[in-house]
Design a protein around this motif. Sequence first.
Motif, short mmCIF file in Angstrom:
data_model
loop_
_atom_site.label_atom_id
_atom_site.label_comp_id
_atom_site.label_asym_id
_atom_site.label_seq_id
_atom_site.Cartn_x
_atom_site.Cartn_y
_atom_site.Cartn_z
N SER A 150 0.78 -1.24 0.00
CA SER A 150 0.00 0.00 0.00
C SER A 150 0.82 1.30 0.00
CB SER A 150 -1.04 -0.01 1.12
OG SER A 150 -0.43 -0.08 2.38
N PRO A 151 2.00 1.36 0.65
CA PRO A 151 2.74 2.62 0.56
C PRO A 151 3.19 2.96 -0.86
CG PRO A 151 3.60 1.26 2.36
CD PRO A 151 2.65 0.41 1.57
N SER A 191 -9.25 -5.56 -0.41
CA SER A 191 -8.29 -4.90 0.49
C SER A 191 -7.62 -3.73 -0.22
CB SER A 191 -7.23 -5.90 0.96
OG SER A 191 -7.83 -6.94 1.70
N LEU A 192 -7.26 -3.90 -1.48
CA LEU A 192 -6.69 -2.80 -2.26
C LEU A 192 -7.67 -1.64 -2.29
CD1 LEU A 192 -5.11 -4.72 -5.27
CD2 LEU A 192 -3.88 -3.14 -3.77
N LYS A 193 -8.94 -1.96 -2.50
CA LYS A 193 -9.98 -0.92 -2.57
C LYS A 193 -10.09 -0.19 -1.23
CE LYS A 193 -12.22 0.37 -6.02
NZ LYS A 193 -11.47 0.61 -7.25
N ALA A 194 -9.99 -0.93 -0.15
CA ALA A 194 -10.16 -0.32 1.17
C ALA A 194 -8.94 0.50 1.59
CB ALA A 194 -10.44 -1.39 2.22
N LEU A 195 -7.75 0.06 1.17
CA LEU A 195 -6.52 0.67 1.69
C LEU A 195 -5.86 1.67 0.75
CD1 LEU A 195 -6.75 -1.42 3.92
CD2 LEU A 195 -4.35 -2.00 3.61
N THR A 196 -6.18 1.61 -0.53
CA THR A 196 -5.42 2.42 -1.49
C THR A 196 -6.34 3.05 -2.54
OG1 THR A 196 -5.02 0.93 -3.37
CG2 THR A 196 -3.73 0.53 -1.39
N LYS A 230 -11.01 9.52 2.91
CA LYS A 230 -11.84 8.42 2.40
C LYS A 230 -11.14 7.71 1.25
CE LYS A 230 -15.59 6.92 3.99
NZ LYS A 230 -15.62 6.70 5.44
N ALA A 231 -10.48 8.48 0.40
CA ALA A 231 -9.83 7.88 -0.77
C ALA A 231 -8.54 7.15 -0.41
CB ALA A 231 -9.53 8.97 -1.81
N LEU A 232 -7.84 7.64 0.60
CA LEU A 232 -6.49 7.12 0.87
C LEU A 232 -6.42 6.15 2.04
CD1 LEU A 232 -5.54 9.23 -1.13
CD2 LEU A 232 -3.78 9.94 0.48
N THR A 233 -7.41 6.15 2.92
CA THR A 233 -7.28 5.37 4.16
C THR A 233 -8.59 4.67 4.51
OG1 THR A 233 -8.12 6.86 5.89
CG2 THR A 233 -5.94 7.37 5.00
N PRO A 234 -8.50 3.64 5.35
CA PRO A 234 -9.71 2.96 5.84
C PRO A 234 -10.12 3.48 7.22
CG PRO A 234 -7.81 1.61 6.27
CD PRO A 234 -7.28 2.89 5.66
N ALA A 235 -9.59 4.63 7.63
CA ALA A 235 -9.88 5.12 8.99
C ALA A 235 -11.34 5.53 9.13
CB ALA A 235 -8.99 6.33 9.29
#
Lengths: 342, 342, 342, 342
Positions: free
Chosen positions: A164-165, A188-193, C190-195
């Motif tokens: 993800s980084p 997971s890609l969708k959620a994290l990146t 929202k776009a960059l993180t799952p927080a």
Amino acid sequence: MKAVRLHQYDQRPAVEDVPEPQVTDPHDVIVRVGGAGLCRTDLHIVEGQWASRAGVELPYTLGHENAGWVHEVGSAVEHLSPGDTVIMHPQATCGLCRACRAGDDMHCSGTSIFPGLNTDGGMADFLKTGARAVVKIDPRLQPADVAALADAGLTAYHAVKKASPLLYPGTTAAVIGAGGLGHIGIQSLKALTPAEIIVVDRSEPALKLAQEMGADQSVVADGNQVERVKELTDGQGADVVIDFVGERGAENDAWAMTKRAGSHFVIGYGGTVNVETIDIISTERNVVGNLVGSFNDLAELMTLAAQGKVKLHTQTYPLAAVNDAMDDLDGGRLQGRGILVP
Amino acid sequence: MKAVRLHQYDQRPAVEDVPEPQVTDPHDVIVRVGGAGLCRTDLHIVEGQWASRAGVELPYTLGHENAGWVHEVGSAVEHLSPGDTVIMHPQATCGLCRACRAGDDMHCSGTSIFPGLNTDGGMADFLKTGARAVVKIDPRLQPADVAALADAGLTAYHAVKKASPLLYPGTTAAVIGAGGLGHIGIQSLKALTPAEIIVVDRSEPALKLAQEMGADQSVVADGNQVERVKELTDGQGADVVIDFVGERGAENDAWAMTKRAGSHFVIGYGGTVNVETIDIISTERNVVGNLVGSFNDLAELMTLAAQGKVKLHTQTYPLAAVNDAMDDLDGGRLQGRGILVP
Amino acid sequence: MKAVRLHQYDQRPAVEDVPEPQVTDPHDVIVRVGGAGLCRTDLHIVEGQWASRAGVELPYTLGHENAGWVHEVGSAVEHLSPGDTVIMHPQATCGLCRACRAGDDMHCSGTSIFPGLNTDGGMADFLKTGARAVVKIDPRLQPADVAALADAGLTAYHAVKKASPLLYPGTTAAVIGAGGLGHIGIQSLKALTPAEIIVVDRSEPALKLAQEMGADQSVVADGNQVERVKELTDGQGADVVIDFVGERGAENDAWAMTKRAGSHFVIGYGGTVNVETIDIISTERNVVGNLVGSFNDLAELMTLAAQGKVKLHTQTYPLAAVNDAMDDLDGGRLQGRGILVP
Amino acid sequence: MKAVRLHQYDQRPAVEDVPEPQVTDPHDVIVRVGGAGLCRTDLHIVEGQWASRAGVELPYTLGHENAGWVHEVGSAVEHLSPGDTVIMHPQATCGLCRACRAGDDMHCSGTSIFPGLNTDGGMADFLKTGARAVVKIDPRLQPADVAALADAGLTAYHAVKKASPLLYPGTTAAVIGAGGLGHIGIQSLKALTPAEIIVVDRSEPALKLAQEMGADQSVVADGNQVERVKELTDGQGADVVIDFVGERGAENDAWAMTKRAGSHFVIGYGGTVNVETIDIISTERNVVGNLVGSFNDLAELMTLAAQGKVKLHTQTYPLAAVNDAMDDLDGGRLQGRGILVP
């Protein structure tokens, strides 16, 4: 209690009565199993492929993807109570070595157990494991729905988190293999990146499902998949390629699809990565190994599951039907992951 | 002015008179050359190996490892003045693409020049380059002493810098190849990290020199080098292996010496990395590509040079003796790096 | 051409005819302006607050949030062509110092210009800037829609990007201030993180809008906001607090809402951060400064805009109505950002 | 056995006979103490400053900086054997929470003990702690030589390790306070980074010692220390400032000495950090909290100690002379750290 016991290699396991596990160590946790995932590795265990490596004495109970509810805890376990909904990290680690202390469970250099592989697993009414392997999850999650995330899902999530980084807006991640792991990988890609996701698979229905799960582009692996991925990336290739196949040529495609200065993540296995050193250095690309994931990774994945950001297609079977489930898996008739429910 | 001109491939260059370069673009910089490193790549250029890749028209001036003093600057160059002591990054990059803006010069996707490779280089009294390639250095440094750090040294430093976050106290770095790059690599490891350094080479005198430069352990590459490195690391291998050879088996040794969860850095080339995907994933190891280095890397290396933390063994030749220098390099008679001094 | 010219401090600017800017340097770019954002800073410039700092000679043209289409380029500009849709980074940097080379434009130590602040800006038919400030964007984007992302949006995105490695699944980000920057901040999170995102503001309508943009929880800043954020985070506070207000007590709230081992990002200003060192060390919390953002940040934000992940509420005015727009902004009647369209 | 027992607050402890600790939990470890560091915190404990916070019942045994040899281990402890040379992390953590699993011991959210603070400590012949707190060290290290690294040294090392990614060649680290922590900080900076080190202290002899330990420049804190540090850094300030004082104005100096885009690390405490938000954002500087360190940090510091890269000045006292040692510490007569040896 009932348990799926393997008595002899190359012979299907039997469902039979065994004594319930008992707390013997202050850090023991007994879990009432709510779902035990059936994995291709289970077929390999039955075939004896893991016999020498696992060093387990037969008979024993299968099942390494387990979720359920806490039934009883040892005297030293303070953070878990009977009734808690839980999923089990596959490896109960030592908690004392540098790797454990750096959150890197899979490289534990101390004494660890892997229920279902080298000791009794979770295809049973009850499972005994160590407190360090138990992830407390949202009680609204059903163990049978999430059990297969314990190993397969965790492996996909771990690789995505490591990648993800590298995946800022404008980058592309190519996912090779739209099966169970691939689906978790895409979600997971969708959620994290914010990366654009290209999924590559031989099967058009699998690709269709992948797009429902968030893939932006899909490519049929018909022999032109490398060219097609390059076309979709201005001739450059993907910044990150996550290869869930790792054999039958996918491992070569993965490297060939990787952009200059990009990274090829290896997860699936069976094949061989074969690249000239001049090709590695003149483009400054990397090959990155990935092995299951950490306890904290699993806890994070469970958060995504509780938030509805990651879902798994499953097909449940009663414990007694383990061999039907194995037949279906072996025969390619299993849609999604098979889950045994005691 | 005098310049080392290549007129025909497979024929040695000639030292002859050519017009001095002139400022034609506002960002041009003319440098009075103080030292131009001679590199094995120069032999390969003469042999024609780069003919198609470089696409340069003959005759032209060789020399891609250059240092000297600023002689004249274009109208837009404000940060450099005649007399400044400077070293040149080998690639004068566009400064506009994402890579340039992320400090990743070697992946510049715009228009860049590489003097000595695809345009006139620094084996001459004067060199013309772009302002973006010019690193101002401590005036106490002698251009002839540092010129070879411009490419060879930079490559070693860049790899070490990338590896340094992995090298905390208690870790081990194995360096394969104790030649010119290896020496800079060892000194950079010493300056940037607290890692224990094991150096591997076939030559005992080279190993001795490596120990003077800071290697903690040395291993003769006599066929038992992998076992020996494992013995020195409790049977685990090194956390980081930096392979400056990359051929004739070193590339296999490098992987075999890499610890579980460790990284194998590829710098030297010629061979092929060939590893089974199961071996990659079951140990979660990485293969990391490395390509020269950035402008900022070179500036940092020059700081280390000014602080006396990195030194280079050199042998100087007058410009007119370029062919003697090439003979010595080709014949293995050159101790350290050869530097042409106009 | 028409331009918004400031002739005297404390007196509103006039729209008048001035000569079109001409290419005079090979790296110049002339842009036909499609939209110029009106920002509270413009009011402060008119009031003379920036007079000594900017050191600009009056009269000059306002406008530091600019987007449009390339009109003409200098002889050295190869990566842009007339007709390209573009947005301008507010600062045209030197491209030569370490900061520029590390992608850290705002810390450029060389010569840079800031059109609209210290030289003619973009509230005009045409704007002249340097090639290094020009971000090519998706031609389907309308300059008037994105112009205000050039500065305000960039500032919010930059802070979120810096915070994103801290925001894994299960963490919480609290956003203080649901105005223009806050909206971009929420969408970027929202776009960059799952927080999980908690937004804090005094205005209920602003909170409602924030929730439409992706906030998971909203908290009215009615005096109990710190307690309320703690309640929503199991009494712990948020892992990351992004304070877009920075004055009138928000700066204290921000620190008080930050979890043990968490980070308080400062963006808004006016107040003072005042914390006891024992409070800093016993909880190991951080205060993180944030200043606009880099060229690459702006390019990433433009990718999110082109993907529809970040949107801005705007209200357009013809160039001639600049003073109506300023009145509306000053009088609190402007919904979203005001954009002048030539 | 003998132990230093505190019977009443505001009254000096007594050395008396108490029963030896016994293994009662399978993870217990009994250590034969080789050295117990005396720390200013011990004086504060005696004064009752920690009474409410620690919540310990009197009498109990002091001593939270302990090293020695393993005497006996509980049934579940496999990685330690009687005779092993060990140092103790001050906090014996749960090993189960997210922080413990991320290697972040000081933020353990489970049940942990802190011997010498909230349970019997190491100023005694024997100490009982948990297996998770025990770091096995090189048997050639003498416990009495390293005991004070367990807390004071660890705190300095942890801050330096966090700062190290910011400290590439050409950067500067300013260290405020050249006492016990400062000395370890300087040596750790030297071992981990190529930064130029400036040390600031009121005492000239302390500065002289600091230079012997590796400081490149020293600045007397005579009121002009901020200007002096700026002069030594081209008017810019230091990239990283590590403030081991944190009170009496040092906390203001630290911020004022920090370069644009740099970081101010807070370790010492007592004062208040007070900075305008406009100052934070216009320079994009950070304030970074630091709290003791992790188990892995301590293991790394012990590696540096074994390699001779970090040394501590100590003065030993027999256990029975604890009150002489306390008198010397209180009266400023203690050179280096005081160590009680049973």
